[in-house]
Design a protein around this motif. Structure first.
Motif, PDB file in Angstrom:
ATOM      1  N   LYS A 347       0.827  -1.212   0.000  1.00 31.39           N
ATOM      2  CA  LYS A 347       0.000   0.000   0.000  1.00 31.39           C
ATOM      3  C   LYS A 347       0.860   1.261   0.000  1.00 31.39           C
ATOM      4  O   LYS A 347       0.544   2.230  -0.682  1.00 31.39           O
ATOM      5  CB  LYS A 347      -0.923   0.003   1.220  1.00 31.39           C
ATOM      6  N   PHE A 348       1.921   1.223   0.792  1.00 26.36           N
ATOM      7  CA  PHE A 348       2.832   2.383   0.816  1.00 26.36           C
ATOM      8  C   PHE A 348       3.283   2.718  -0.600  1.00 26.36           C
ATOM      9  O   PHE A 348       3.221   3.863  -1.045  1.00 26.36           O
ATOM     10  CB  PHE A 348       4.073   2.086   1.673  1.00 26.36           C
ATOM     11  N   ALA A 349       3.748   1.684  -1.280  1.00 33.39           N
ATOM     12  CA  ALA A 349       4.273   1.887  -2.633  1.00 33.39           C
ATOM     13  C   ALA A 349       3.195   2.362  -3.579  1.00 33.39           C
ATOM     14  O   ALA A 349       3.407   3.244  -4.407  1.00 33.39           O
ATOM     15  CB  ALA A 349       4.897   0.591  -3.132  1.00 33.39           C
ATOM     16  N   GLU A 350       2.007   1.785  -3.440  1.00 34.36           N
ATOM     17  CA  GLU A 350       0.920   2.150  -4.338  1.00 34.36           C
ATOM     18  C   GLU A 350       0.509   3.609  -4.172  1.00 34.36           C
ATOM     19  O   GLU A 350       0.317   4.328  -5.140  1.00 34.36           O
ATOM     20  CB  GLU A 350      -0.286   1.241  -4.112  1.00 34.36           C
ATOM     21  N   TRP A 351       0.395   4.047  -2.924  1.00 39.21           N
ATOM     22  CA  TRP A 351      -0.039   5.434  -2.708  1.00 39.21           C
ATOM     23  C   TRP A 351       1.057   6.436  -3.035  1.00 39.21           C
ATOM     24  O   TRP A 351       0.777   7.582  -3.380  1.00 39.21           O
ATOM     25  CB  TRP A 351      -0.591   5.614  -1.295  1.00 39.21           C
ATOM     26  N   GLU A 352       2.287   5.975  -2.943  1.00 40.50           N
ATOM     27  CA  GLU A 352       3.383   6.829  -3.420  1.00 40.50           C
ATOM     28  C   GLU A 352       3.301   6.984  -4.926  1.00 40.50           C
ATOM     29  O   GLU A 352       3.454   8.077  -5.463  1.00 40.50           O
ATOM     30  CB  GLU A 352       4.742   6.240  -3.015  1.00 40.50           C
TER      31      GLU A 352
END
Length: 490
Positions: A347-352
RNA sequence: CGGGGUGUAGCGUAGCCCGGUAUCGCGUCUGCUUUGGGAGCAGAAGGUCGUAGGUUCGAAUCCUGCCACCCCGACCA
């Protein structure tokens, strides 16, 4: 989702294309040169629209809507305008299809139009044809109308958001009783655009005037805002045209003045398009993905919960929901990403990738301590913050991010304006550094053309705040009164 | 529109030169274990090989047209 990493430094256009697709903003449609703007990309456009619309209304404008199709004869009336767009117009010739003997859908040749219809590349023609019926007296003026619409320009080479055959935009078309008033309107709208670009897109722009070569077809004067992208190429981000009496004369739009005299109406038109989304992407984003300015981000804050057991999950989610409510009370748009099907790291990567300005991570550890982990997208800094007062803290942080990305873009832009005094220097700077080149120019179209031929650089604009300065044209050595800004452009 | 390149599962690819019914990774689905930076194991599903023709007993592979995309030009918000 395919997380394909292409670095800006390796292949800027591939990076751009991947970003648009991976961040789920748009994709190529199965129609030449056209794109599907996906919900996430469209949400950004809606935010832009909402803000611009507010600014237009504040400056006295109202919205209306005019037809997509323009009879060819209307289009021909303003010669220069017609000529300027002729090469990129889609033409409607028939109004019916039929099923032929092979059960194929074919154009019904019996349904040929008497007069072809042009799909608007811009609406001056149809609008001035309409204004003719609306204007008789100075009392009917000014007319201050904007329209949100799609237009079509059959471009040879397209790029998502930056140049597509069909694109969304707004076009303002105003009618005035005096030249001065129309010029003031032209400049006012340029200022509106500049303010919007800098405050909301966080992209610094240079206000200027186009040279005759670069002027809008049919305009007396074209004002523009020019931005600089991270690869050193310039992007025209908006234009505002003083049309003089060209369209009034072409469409015979006259009004009776206070003095009882019949005079032609003075006109302006101004527009910005979905290209601004391209500007937004190219000005701020990095190898991790989009970096959106908080004021236009569809999601300003995302909350990612972290937990192991169901019990932990319940506690974390309850706390997250509360934070979400607090933030929403401050009119922030918050996404609580409680999908159980993805891990936090994902999720971190996706929202970044999607450029969400602020991320909150909250887990069991935080629940114990009464804290959350905050991460800002622009700098990728993380910090642990108390849940107490987090709403105001984040509100301030968003403001800080907004100005930080503007300042960063401005620093880059300012450092990318190079003053040059010789032709060798001009070529060298253009090749090695890119950016804007401030150089003397003899004021002739021929020289401008020649420079374009030799270097692909065009005169982006003559800045409005230009200082008069004696000099010699960088190419011809002929006398020049001022410097102009050159750049390679999109 | 000119020059060069690419097109194979949702995405990225191998195979093409030298024709014999398609490889691998990611993703997807099911189950169990996981969860503070892109999880692991086991099993499964998924393909008009861009498209239309042609050559051939047989075409992803050879030939032709078309379409789309990418890079470089010309055009442009």
């Amino acid at each position: 989702m395919a997380f394909e990493k292409v670095k800006r430094s390796e292949n800027y256009s591939e990076w751009y294309n991947n970003l648009v697709k991976n961040a789920d903003m748009a994709e190529h449609a199965d129609v030449k040169g056209c794109m599907v703007i996906k919900p996430y990309g469209y949400a950004i456009w809606e935010k832009m629209q909402a803000q611009l619309d507010k600014m237009f209304k504040k400056t006295g404008h109202v919205n209306a809507y005019f037809p997509l199709l323009i009879p060819k004869s209307f289009f021909e009336k303003e010669e220069k305008n017609a000529e300027g767009f002729a090469k990129e117009c889609a033409v409607v010739t028939h109004y019916r299809l039929k099923v032929d003997e092979n059960r194929k859908i074919v154009v019904d040749e019996d349904a040929k139009l008497e007069e072809e219809l042009i799909i608007r590349p811009t609406s001056e023609a149809i609008i001035w044809n309409t204004y003719k019926g609306w204007i008789q007296s100075y009392r009917d003026l000014p007319i201050l109308i904007n329209q949100w619409a799609n237009v079509m320009r059959w471009e040879m080479r397209t790029r998502l958001f930056l140049r597509t055959s069909e694109f969304l935009w707004q076009e303002g078309h105003t009618a005035h009783s005096t030249s001065d008033e129309a010029i003031a309107e032209t400049k006012q709208m340029l200022d509106v655009y500049a303010e919007f670009a800098e405050k909301f897109l966080a992209v610094p722009v240079i206000r200027g005037v186009k040279t005759e070569n670069e002027r809008f077809a049919g305009a007396v004067e074209t004002y523009c805002i020019e931005g600089l992208m991270q690869d050193g190429k310039a992007l025209q981000m908006g234009t505002s045209h003083f049309l003089g009496q060209n369209f009034a004369k072409a469409f015979d739009v006259k009004f009776q003045s206070k003095e009882g005299k019949l005079e032609h109406v003075w006109a302006t038109s101004w527009g910005v398009s979905t290209r601004l989304i391209g500007a937004l992407i190219m000005a701020h984003s990095d190898d991790e993905g989009l970096v959106l300015p908080p004021s236009l981000a569809p999601i300003q804050v995302v909350i990612v919960p972290i937990y192991r057991s169901d019990e932990e999950r319940q506690k974390v989610e309850a706390a997250a929901e509360q934070i979400k409510l607090k933030l929403e009370d401050l009119d922030l748009s918050v996404k609580f990403d409680n999908r159980d099907t993805y891990k936090p790291g994902y999720k971190f990567a996706e929202w970044e990738l999607k450029g969400v300005p602020v991320r909150i991570a909250i887990g069991p550890r935080d629940i114990e301590n009464g804290t959350v982990e905050l991460a800002r997208r622009d700098t990728k800094e993380k910090s642990v913050t108390s849940i107490d007062g987090i709403d105001l803290h984040i509100k301030n942080l968003l403001n800080e991010i907004q100005s930080a990305i503007y300042e960063r873009a401005k620093l880059f832009r300012d450092q990318s304006i190079h003053t040059v005094n010789s032709w060798d220097e001009f070529k060298e700077v253009l090749e090695t550094k890119g950016g804007f080149i401030s150089a003397h120019w003899d004021g002739t179209g021929e020289t401008e053309e020649k420079i374009k031929e030799l270097t692909k650089a065009t005169i982006r604009c003559i800045p409005l705040d230009n200082i008069e300065e004696e000099g010699k044209c960088v190419l011809t050595g002929n006398p020049s009164k001022q410097r102009v800004l050159f750049a390679k452009a999109y």
